[in-house]
Enzyme design. Sequence first.
Site, PDB file in Angstrom:
ATOM      1  CG  PHE A  12       5.827   3.428   0.443  1.00  0.00           C
ATOM      2  CD1 PHE A  12       6.897   4.110   0.470  1.00  0.00           C
ATOM      3  CD2 PHE A  12       5.420   2.825   1.720  1.00  0.00           C
ATOM      4  CE1 PHE A  12       8.018   3.812   1.047  1.00  0.00           C
ATOM      5  CE2 PHE A  12       6.451   2.536   2.658  1.00  0.00           C
ATOM      6  CZ  PHE A  12       7.919   3.162   2.417  1.00  0.00           C
ATOM      7  CB  ILE A  13       6.166  -1.328  -0.652  1.00  0.00           C
ATOM      8  CG1 ILE A  13       6.230  -0.713   0.856  1.00  0.00           C
ATOM      9  CG2 ILE A  13       7.266  -2.367  -0.861  1.00  0.00           C
ATOM     10  CD1 ILE A  13       5.718  -1.758   1.646  1.00  0.00           C
ATOM     11  CB  THR A  36      -3.959   3.204  -1.823  1.00  0.00           C
ATOM     12  OG1 THR A  36      -3.234   1.969  -2.124  1.00  0.00           O
ATOM     13  CG2 THR A  36      -5.081   3.118  -1.136  1.00  0.00           C
ATOM     14  CD  GLN A  77       4.862  -5.677  -2.435  1.00  0.00           C
ATOM     15  OE1 GLN A  77       5.323  -5.204  -1.297  1.00  0.00           O
ATOM     16  NE2 GLN A  77       5.723  -6.991  -2.739  1.00  0.00           N
ATOM     17  CE1 TYR A 145      -3.504  -4.422   5.883  1.00  0.00           C
ATOM     18  CE2 TYR A 145      -2.143  -4.624   7.964  1.00  0.00           C
ATOM     19  CZ  TYR A 145      -2.337  -4.757   6.577  1.00  0.00           C
ATOM     20  OH  TYR A 145      -1.049  -4.789   5.891  1.00  0.00           O
ATOM     21  CE  LYS A 149      -1.288  -7.569   3.999  1.00  0.00           C
ATOM     22  NZ  LYS A 149      -0.991  -7.795   2.749  1.00  0.00           N
ATOM     23  CB  VAL A 189       2.977   7.088  12.420  1.00  0.00           C
ATOM     24  CG1 VAL A 189       4.245   6.112  12.306  1.00  0.00           C
ATOM     25  CG2 VAL A 189       3.161   8.187  13.591  1.00  0.00           C
TER      26      VAL A 189
END
Length: 322
Positions: A12-13, A36, A77, A145, A149, A189
């Site tokens: 996506f990004i 993904t 990313q 997660y 990070k 979401v």
Amino acid sequence: MKTILITGGAGFIGSNLSEYFLNKSYKVTVLDNFATGHRHNIEPLLENPNFKLIEGDIRNLEDCRKAVEVADYVLHQAALGSVPRSINDPITSNDVNVSGFLNMLVAARDAGVKRFIYAASSSTYGDSEALPKVEDKIGKPLSPYAITKYVNELYADIFSKTYGLETIGLRYFNVFGRKQDPKGAYAAVIPKFVIQLMNHESPVINGTGDYSRDFTYIDNVIQMNELAMTTDNKSGVNTVYNTAVGDRTNLNELVGYLKEFLTEYDPEIAKVEIIHGPNRAGDIPHSLASIDKAKTNLGYQPTHKIKDGLKEAVSWYWENLK
């Protein structure tokens, strides 16, 4: 003409960054294993002579070395996102997000990359209840997660101090926008709710809907990546920045906005009922970023507030997925 390596560039990004920088006359190399990410996100770019796709995995050091060998900059990313995914499978999340990240740092260091910009996360703030979130005040992580990070930030700091590699971490706050995948168990979401409402299905809000987030439109994220990559302010590198809007919206308000914009295309969506379920493990109640540091050091000025971004995102989903 500078070359940018974008890991996870089919996601996506990453795909939005790839498209943007190609249009700005950079050469772009994408490294992706399509775990993904999606080929359709970068399909329009494949014909561009300044675009190169390397299908590989950041868990493989040789793939990282191959991808970074001619890069001036790295926009890292690639990651396995999602708090629930990391709770269900912490080992794979750690392999990708920590071991893969370290591989990329080593490859970038050895290739003499000018600057390494990476996707950090607001999850690093953990159980800190302070609002707004300020970069130098964090709590304890609440999920595997979040741990991965935070470890990324620690490794980046060590590589800056020990090897002289310029690094900048961007702590993303709930990014949304065009090309974000609405499908799968770990869908974010906003696209998930949009597709459900388009199909006249009732979205399920975790908890009462009072939990709030600093929802951040993709164009703001692109701006931050560009500023981080091009800044000449040496005091602004080798650090981390909140990448957000500096405003928060709760889930009830979010669904209200989505219904408002979607009913412009289909009035029946106004009648779709909302369901409330249990709170989700690992979620923090509220998230709100201070963006003062990014404004001061990088000249960041977000172009899209929540409603501006949602209106554009809804339009994209309606045109592309209806």
